[in-house]
Design a protein around this motif. Sequence first.
Motif, short mmCIF file in Angstrom:
data_model
loop_
_atom_site.label_atom_id
_atom_site.label_comp_id
_atom_site.label_asym_id
_atom_site.label_seq_id
_atom_site.Cartn_x
_atom_site.Cartn_y
_atom_site.Cartn_z
N PHE A 127 132.27 -3.21 -43.78
CA PHE A 127 131.03 -2.61 -44.26
C PHE A 127 130.14 -3.65 -44.95
CE2 PHE A 127 128.67 -0.74 -47.82
CZ PHE A 127 127.86 0.17 -47.14
N VAL A 128 130.78 -4.49 -45.78
CA VAL A 128 130.02 -5.53 -46.49
C VAL A 128 129.39 -6.50 -45.49
CG1 VAL A 128 130.22 -7.51 -48.04
CG2 VAL A 128 131.38 -5.37 -48.60
N VAL A 129 130.18 -6.91 -44.49
CA VAL A 129 129.67 -7.86 -43.49
C VAL A 129 128.52 -7.24 -42.70
CG1 VAL A 129 130.24 -9.09 -41.36
CG2 VAL A 129 131.84 -9.12 -43.28
N VAL A 130 128.74 -6.04 -42.18
CA VAL A 130 127.70 -5.39 -41.36
C VAL A 130 126.46 -5.10 -42.20
CG1 VAL A 130 127.14 -3.30 -40.06
CG2 VAL A 130 129.37 -4.40 -39.76
N HIS A 131 126.68 -4.61 -43.43
CA HIS A 131 125.54 -4.31 -44.30
C HIS A 131 124.75 -5.58 -44.60
CE1 HIS A 131 123.18 -2.30 -47.37
NE2 HIS A 131 123.48 -3.27 -48.22
N ASP B 197 119.93 -8.80 -43.85
CA ASP B 197 119.28 -10.07 -43.55
C ASP B 197 118.37 -9.95 -42.33
OD1 ASP B 197 120.55 -11.24 -45.68
OD2 ASP B 197 122.21 -12.05 -44.49
N LEU B 198 118.85 -9.24 -41.30
CA LEU B 198 118.02 -9.05 -40.11
C LEU B 198 116.76 -8.26 -40.42
CD1 LEU B 198 120.69 -8.29 -37.34
CD2 LEU B 198 119.19 -10.29 -37.48
N ALA B 199 116.93 -7.23 -41.26
CA ALA B 199 115.77 -6.43 -41.64
C ALA B 199 114.77 -7.27 -42.41
CB ALA B 199 116.22 -5.23 -42.47
N ASN B 200 115.26 -8.15 -43.28
CA ASN B 200 114.38 -9.01 -44.07
C ASN B 200 113.62 -9.99 -43.18
OD1 ASN B 200 113.30 -10.17 -46.46
ND2 ASN B 200 114.85 -11.79 -46.37
N MET C 88 108.75 -11.55 -40.06
CA MET C 88 108.16 -11.89 -38.76
C MET C 88 107.06 -10.90 -38.39
SD MET C 88 111.63 -12.91 -36.64
CE MET C 88 110.74 -13.24 -35.12
N LYS C 89 107.27 -9.64 -38.75
CA LYS C 89 106.25 -8.61 -38.48
C LYS C 89 105.00 -8.87 -39.31
CE LYS C 89 105.68 -3.60 -38.28
NZ LYS C 89 106.32 -2.28 -38.52
N VAL D 118 112.12 -17.45 -45.25
CA VAL D 118 113.05 -18.05 -46.21
C VAL D 118 114.39 -17.33 -46.10
CG1 VAL D 118 113.53 -18.56 -48.61
CG2 VAL D 118 111.17 -18.65 -47.76
N HIS D 119 115.43 -18.06 -45.70
CA HIS D 119 116.79 -17.49 -45.59
C HIS D 119 117.75 -18.55 -46.13
CE1 HIS D 119 119.87 -14.78 -44.09
NE2 HIS D 119 120.51 -15.83 -43.60
N ASN D 120 118.22 -18.32 -47.35
CA ASN D 120 119.00 -19.34 -48.04
C ASN D 120 120.48 -19.39 -47.64
OD1 ASN D 120 116.74 -20.13 -49.58
ND2 ASN D 120 117.09 -18.44 -51.02
N LYS D 121 120.94 -18.39 -46.90
CA LYS D 121 122.34 -18.38 -46.50
C LYS D 121 122.59 -19.33 -45.34
CE LYS D 121 122.95 -13.54 -47.87
NZ LYS D 121 123.32 -12.18 -47.43
N LYS D 122 123.73 -20.01 -45.38
CA LYS D 122 124.09 -20.95 -44.33
C LYS D 122 124.88 -20.23 -43.24
CE LYS D 122 122.23 -24.42 -46.47
NZ LYS D 122 121.02 -25.07 -45.94
N ASP D 123 124.16 -19.51 -42.40
CA ASP D 123 124.81 -18.80 -41.31
C ASP D 123 123.92 -18.84 -40.08
OD1 ASP D 123 122.78 -17.05 -41.90
OD2 ASP D 123 124.07 -15.55 -42.84
N GLU D 124 124.31 -18.03 -39.05
CA GLU D 124 123.55 -18.05 -37.80
C GLU D 124 122.11 -17.58 -37.99
OE1 GLU D 124 127.85 -17.97 -36.81
OE2 GLU D 124 126.55 -17.03 -38.28
N LEU D 125 121.88 -16.68 -38.93
CA LEU D 125 120.52 -16.20 -39.18
C LEU D 125 119.65 -17.30 -39.79
CD1 LEU D 125 121.19 -12.59 -40.53
CD2 LEU D 125 120.53 -13.31 -38.23
#
Length: 272
Positions: A199-203, A208-211, A216-217, A231-238
């Motif tokens: 749940f934590v991962v999916v949430h 992040d995708l919504a942000n 972008m919108k 601005v996306h400070n997390k070091k992941d695929e996003l």
Amino acid sequence: MLSIKNKIALLVALAATGAVSIFTIGSQSLKSNTTLVSELKNSYYPIMSSATLNNAILSQLSERFNLSVTLGDSELLLLNKETFSQLTKNFDKQKQLQPSLAQPINSLQTLAKQYFDASYDIAYRMIEGTIDLSSAADLAAKNTQILETLTERMAQFEQQRSDEFESLVVTLENENNSARSTMLTIGSAALILIALFGFVVVHGIRKDLANISSKMKDIAEGDGDLTVRLVHNKKDELSELADSFNNFVQQLQMNINATIENVNGLGGIAST
């Protein structure tokens, strides 16, 4: 900060750990139960059954000795020899099945032989009429005492074997229940952890995708401000997605600026 791939890998590892733990406990329980069942089948139950049979044989020997004297039938004495031979074989079989019981079994076997030899001698001499009647009563009384002692000890031996058998059955049931309870606990805990972590991962991913989608919108539907960056400070695929989008917008901004400069340059030339 873990990447999305690593988060999913951690989720899979958590599920695998729970499954392996359950499998390990189940295997250990099965191995232990197999050993107990084998002992019950090949040792404890045969000894318990043999002890019960020996008590019946002892009772049969006593009745047949009395009957042989009453009827004066020496053939019953010969039949008792065969019956006593079976009793001896049962004792020997018990010692083979559980060598640790050799001492109490030897004690019973010695007492049983003492009773049989004395009973056979008394009965035979009474049938043949060669016994001294003045001593017959004393011999019979002593032999009766031996029989009572033997009967009591053999009954105790049978009860002990029965108690051991029942104790092992209870142990087997308890181990099954314990293993089942442990596997259920581990399985439940693993499912809860997987559900919570999932749940934590999916949430987090959805948030992040919504942000990113919202920003972008805003860029797409706004005033065309190409200076805005995601601005996306997390070091992941996003983060890679945000960087790629920012690079695209920056390149687009540079191209537009270059086009404007070229148009302005051409306009200046045309005016001259």
